[in-house]
Write a protein that holds these residues in place. Structure first.
Motif, short mmCIF file in Angstrom:
data_model
loop_
_atom_site.label_atom_id
_atom_site.label_comp_id
_atom_site.label_asym_id
_atom_site.label_seq_id
_atom_site.Cartn_x
_atom_site.Cartn_y
_atom_site.Cartn_z
N ALA A 176 -2.34 12.15 0.78
CA ALA A 176 -3.33 11.13 0.42
C ALA A 176 -4.37 11.08 1.52
N ALA A 177 -5.63 10.99 1.11
CA ALA A 177 -6.70 10.90 2.09
C ALA A 177 -6.65 9.54 2.79
N HIS A 191 -1.28 4.87 6.36
CA HIS A 191 -1.48 6.28 6.05
C HIS A 191 -0.35 7.12 6.63
N ASP A 195 -8.86 2.12 1.50
CA ASP A 195 -9.53 1.36 0.44
C ASP A 195 -8.54 0.59 -0.41
N HIS A 196 -7.38 1.20 -0.69
CA HIS A 196 -6.37 0.47 -1.47
C HIS A 196 -5.83 -0.69 -0.65
N SER A 219 -8.22 -3.48 -0.86
CA SER A 219 -8.26 -4.11 -2.18
C SER A 219 -7.12 -5.12 -2.34
N THR A 221 0.84 -1.21 0.00
CA THR A 221 0.00 0.00 0.00
C THR A 221 0.87 1.25 0.00
N PHE A 255 1.47 4.35 -3.13
CA PHE A 255 1.31 5.80 -3.02
C PHE A 255 2.63 6.57 -3.09
N GLU A 273 -9.03 7.68 3.69
CA GLU A 273 -9.99 6.75 3.08
C GLU A 273 -9.42 6.10 1.82
N ASP A 274 -8.64 6.85 1.05
CA ASP A 274 -8.04 6.30 -0.17
C ASP A 274 -6.99 5.25 0.17
N VAL A 275 -6.19 5.52 1.21
CA VAL A 275 -5.18 4.56 1.64
C VAL A 275 -5.87 3.30 2.18
#
Length: 225
Positions: free
Chosen positions: A68-69, A58, A75-76, A79, A27, A31, A71-73
């Motif tokens: 980076a938000a 994060h 969610d990735h 995934s 992760t 990023f 939530e984006d971290v």
């Protein structure tokens, strides 16, 4: 009533080197372009305050100067961890207990789980590896107002089991501090394969651990019948 042995999950019941720890690394690499080493991840764990792997990921991303938000971290991260159901890194988890170890402990103790992962993920792993063993309650990250090292989860468990002794088994300084704040004896898991093994042992000593062992297969020596 039998005493209650409460397990953390990651690094205690399951080896997450190739699942959660690898997911953190991938992760952050996604990023930042740089994959953190196992040592760098463990250093954060040893600092305390990073029991939540989403929060740790994060932190490592933003510490590298990347905006980076959260939530984006998160969610990735998810995934990678779950994938499409057949290729997620969660499938790389390895059950730590050797055959018969938990069954023998279960003669002395009832079992529970207090984990920093979501409850449904914990239940998924327990159903996969230990379908015949009862863990009650199973308390996940979303079920406490304040997460480890806050003692909320252990306090909830001890209140519900006030007639028996409660012992917590964990593998991070946050687990140890959670147990100390809840006034619950703590058994520390310090695997020799841990990149900062000695540092972790000293941290557990500083937190007045009741015992420190390599993995849960040694718990029958800590609590001989």
């Amino acid at each position: 009533m039998k005493p209650l042995l409460v397990f953390d999950m990651d690094g205690v019941l399951v080896d997450v080197t190739e699942s959660y720890r690898e997911t953190i690394a991938r992760t952050v690499e996604h990023f930042t372009g740089v994959k953190p080493s196992p040592d760098a991840i463990q250093e954060c764990k040893n600092q305390g305050g990073f029991n939540d792997d989403w929060k740790l990921s994060h932190h490592l991303v933003t510490s590298a100067g990347v905006e980076a938000a959260f939530e984006d971290v998160r969610d990735h991260f998810q995934s990678i961890f779950h994938g499409n159901g057949s290729d997620g890194l969660i499938l790389r988890e390895r059950w730590v207990a050797q055959p018969g170890v938990l069954e023998k402990l279960n003669e002395q103790f009832r079992f529970a789980v207090f984990t920093g992962r979501p409850r449904w993920e914990a239940e998924l792993t327990l159903q996969r590896f230990a379908p015949g063993i009862v863990f009650d309650p199973i308390l996940g990250m979303e079920q406490v107002a304040n997460r480890k090292p806050a003692p909320d989860g252990l306090l909830e468990i001890t209140r519900a089991n006030c007639d028996c002794k409660v012992i917590y088994v964990g593998d991070t300084v946050d687990d140890a501090r959670c147990a100390r704040a809840a006034k619950v004896p703590f058994v520390g898991i310090a695997a020799p394969s841990n990149p900062l093994y000695l540092d972790l042992v000293f941290l557990f000593h500083d937190e007045a651990a009741y015992a420190i062992v390599d993995d849960i297969n040694y718990l029958n020596e800590v609590f001989p019948q």
